[in-house]
Motif scaffolding. Sequence first.
Motif, mmCIF file in Angstrom:
data_model
loop_
_atom_site.group_PDB
_atom_site.id
_atom_site.type_symbol
_atom_site.label_atom_id
_atom_site.label_comp_id
_atom_site.label_asym_id
_atom_site.label_seq_id
_atom_site.Cartn_x
_atom_site.Cartn_y
_atom_site.Cartn_z
ATOM 1 N N LEU A 113 37.310 41.084 41.693
ATOM 2 C CA LEU A 113 37.518 39.653 41.504
ATOM 3 C C LEU A 113 38.974 39.402 41.117
ATOM 4 C CD1 LEU A 113 35.501 37.238 41.591
ATOM 5 C CD2 LEU A 113 35.475 37.365 39.086
ATOM 6 N N ILE A 114 39.691 38.572 41.903
ATOM 7 C CA ILE A 114 41.113 38.334 41.671
ATOM 8 C C ILE A 114 41.346 36.886 41.235
ATOM 9 C CG2 ILE A 114 43.428 38.477 42.660
ATOM 10 C CD1 ILE A 114 41.930 41.130 42.668
ATOM 11 N N PRO A 115 41.808 36.660 40.006
ATOM 12 C CA PRO A 115 42.177 35.300 39.589
ATOM 13 C C PRO A 115 43.322 34.773 40.442
ATOM 14 C CG PRO A 115 41.935 36.751 37.676
ATOM 15 C CD PRO A 115 41.920 37.629 38.888
ATOM 16 N N ALA A 116 43.197 33.560 40.953
ATOM 17 C CA ALA A 116 44.172 33.022 41.900
ATOM 18 C C ALA A 116 45.562 32.851 41.295
ATOM 19 C CB ALA A 116 43.670 31.687 42.443
ATOM 20 N N HIS A 117 45.660 32.694 39.959
ATOM 21 C CA HIS A 117 46.983 32.504 39.367
ATOM 22 C C HIS A 117 47.872 33.734 39.498
ATOM 23 C CE1 HIS A 117 45.224 34.627 35.875
ATOM 24 N NE2 HIS A 117 46.470 34.906 35.545
ATOM 25 N N ALA A 166 39.115 33.417 33.756
ATOM 26 C CA ALA A 166 38.565 33.589 35.101
ATOM 27 C C ALA A 166 37.358 34.523 35.078
ATOM 28 C CB ALA A 166 39.643 34.139 36.041
ATOM 29 N N ALA A 167 37.466 35.602 34.313
ATOM 30 C CA ALA A 167 36.359 36.548 34.202
ATOM 31 C C ALA A 167 35.150 35.894 33.541
ATOM 32 C CB ALA A 167 36.804 37.774 33.419
ATOM 33 N N GLN A 168 35.406 35.127 32.474
ATOM 34 C CA GLN A 168 34.321 34.464 31.753
ATOM 35 C C GLN A 168 33.622 33.441 32.643
ATOM 36 O OE1 GLN A 168 33.738 35.433 28.377
ATOM 37 N NE2 GLN A 168 31.773 34.528 28.924
ATOM 38 N N TYR A 169 34.399 32.692 33.424
ATOM 39 C CA TYR A 169 33.818 31.702 34.340
ATOM 40 C C TYR A 169 32.895 32.380 35.349
ATOM 41 C CZ TYR A 169 33.405 28.980 38.594
ATOM 42 O OH TYR A 169 32.908 28.366 39.716
ATOM 43 N N TYR A 170 33.366 33.463 35.957
ATOM 44 C CA TYR A 170 32.553 34.134 36.974
ATOM 45 C C TYR A 170 31.294 34.723 36.344
ATOM 46 C CZ TYR A 170 31.339 36.809 41.108
ATOM 47 O OH TYR A 170 30.674 37.299 42.209
ATOM 48 N N LYS A 171 31.445 35.286 35.149
ATOM 49 C CA LYS A 171 30.307 35.890 34.469
ATOM 50 C C LYS A 171 29.221 34.858 34.185
ATOM 51 C CE LYS A 171 29.208 38.583 30.309
ATOM 52 N NZ LYS A 171 29.768 39.202 29.080
ATOM 53 N N GLU A 172 29.630 33.667 33.750
ATOM 54 C CA GLU A 172 28.670 32.606 33.436
ATOM 55 C C GLU A 172 28.062 31.999 34.690
ATOM 56 O OE1 GLU A 172 30.936 29.857 31.196
ATOM 57 O OE2 GLU A 172 31.083 31.134 29.412
ATOM 58 N N SER A 173 28.890 31.729 35.693
ATOM 59 C CA SER A 173 28.405 31.044 36.893
ATOM 60 C C SER A 173 27.529 31.927 37.761
ATOM 61 C CB SER A 173 29.578 30.512 37.718
ATOM 62 O OG SER A 173 30.421 31.579 38.118
#
Length: 470
Positions: free
Chosen positions: A36-40, A112-119
């Motif tokens: 998973l790559i954060p776009a920033h 970004a990691a937290q968002y993906y983990k939750e979603s």
Amino acid sequence: MTDYHATLVPALDALIGDPSILMPEASSKKKADLLLIPAHYIRRVTSFRDEISSRGEASQVLIGYFAKILEKIHYSKDNQYVCDNGMRIEFVDEKHYVNRAGDNNASLTLAAAQYYKESNETANLAILTGDNSMCACALMGDIDVAHINPEKYTGRRKLVLPLDLYTAWYKFGYLTIEQIKEYFPNEKPLLINEFVEFEVDETTAPKKTLGSRIGRFEIPRFSNEPPCLQCLHYIDDLPNNIKPRTAGQAMLLEALLAPVDEIPIVISPSIFGTGKTFCAVAVGTYLTSEIKKHRYDQVFVVPRDSSLGKEIGFLPGDERDKTISKAMPIVDNIKAYVKTNKDKTKGGMPISGKEVKIKVKDILDNQYEFVPIISMGGRSIADSWIIYDEAQDMERFQIKQLMERIGDGSKMIIIGDPDQVYNTHMNAQSNGLSYAATKMAGSPYAVVVSLDEEEITRSTAAQEIAKRLK
């Protein structure tokens, strides 16, 4: 914490240290099912692509990889890119996490990691990093951490031999793969050029057989036989004034003395005070001296330079003088080597301080070439004993470029202490020395061997310091 994570978010330090994470070879093991790559990261990497540094070079490679991956995603209308080894890559749009964090890179990556983990309701997610501050932030945010190079390859192991196997080893000087598998079924397979230090089971062996012996897992030179564990061949070539004081030194000296067509590369990531630099300097000086009729033409030294060459213009003297000033550990060990030669005209007494200075100057003038990192571009170093000293301060791209300078007939020795990194862009795992050791492990052309805390020979005070100041 699990050994394998279905989803990994590589921190930017991991990608800068090793951009090939994004483009793994088809035969390589997957780091995760999904990367998973954060776009920033695209914005961040672009901001330092023009730097004249390894980070700048890495950013240019990453930008190319990002473009290739995103182009494939765009035209395929899929939201993921599939690598040659089956690992998938997905980007997380900044709009989903930018409002959750501050402006610094670490907080954005964790958001970004937290968002993906939750979603996605997945718990099997981790940050891939070698940065301790990122590790701490991730764990505080209840996000798992996957460390870069979690297992350090030392190039050696110990085995306790039953008496019958020790007898066979002692009699024939080798053990076959079949014997090793039979007696040690739970051991990981030996890698080519890995050393084994043998110990005898004291409960079954009579006292006369106690002791240890060292072998190297190698490909036989003059036959088509499969690799086997063989006794050391070359350590007897040492001059009388050089003797190994530890098992690790014996392993290192064996690798250094091996013919260049058998082992052209020796890497020793070892703790301070274990004698690694002395061994490299002593053998190199010996093998370029008149007594050996120039097995190598010269000792070629590229010393530590955590500033990547930027400070050399401010130092007094010519380029050689400036470079030697950064290579005093090499000079100190030349002095130590000279002192091991006794004065035969005075009954084997130590030579005088004045004679030491004269001899050291003669060796430096006639056998050594000192070159700064900044002057190494495009060179091809042939028929030389090459020492890259304090290589823990070299970045991954830098050590790769320096290793590419090896020419025909040259032997390359890369040494340093991974725990003494002065380059602020790196740590014990992500530096060039550790990277080279990891990548060259098991190569038939290289020996990687680490000397540990128990093998410190500098002084008893140094041993005490290593124990207490951890």
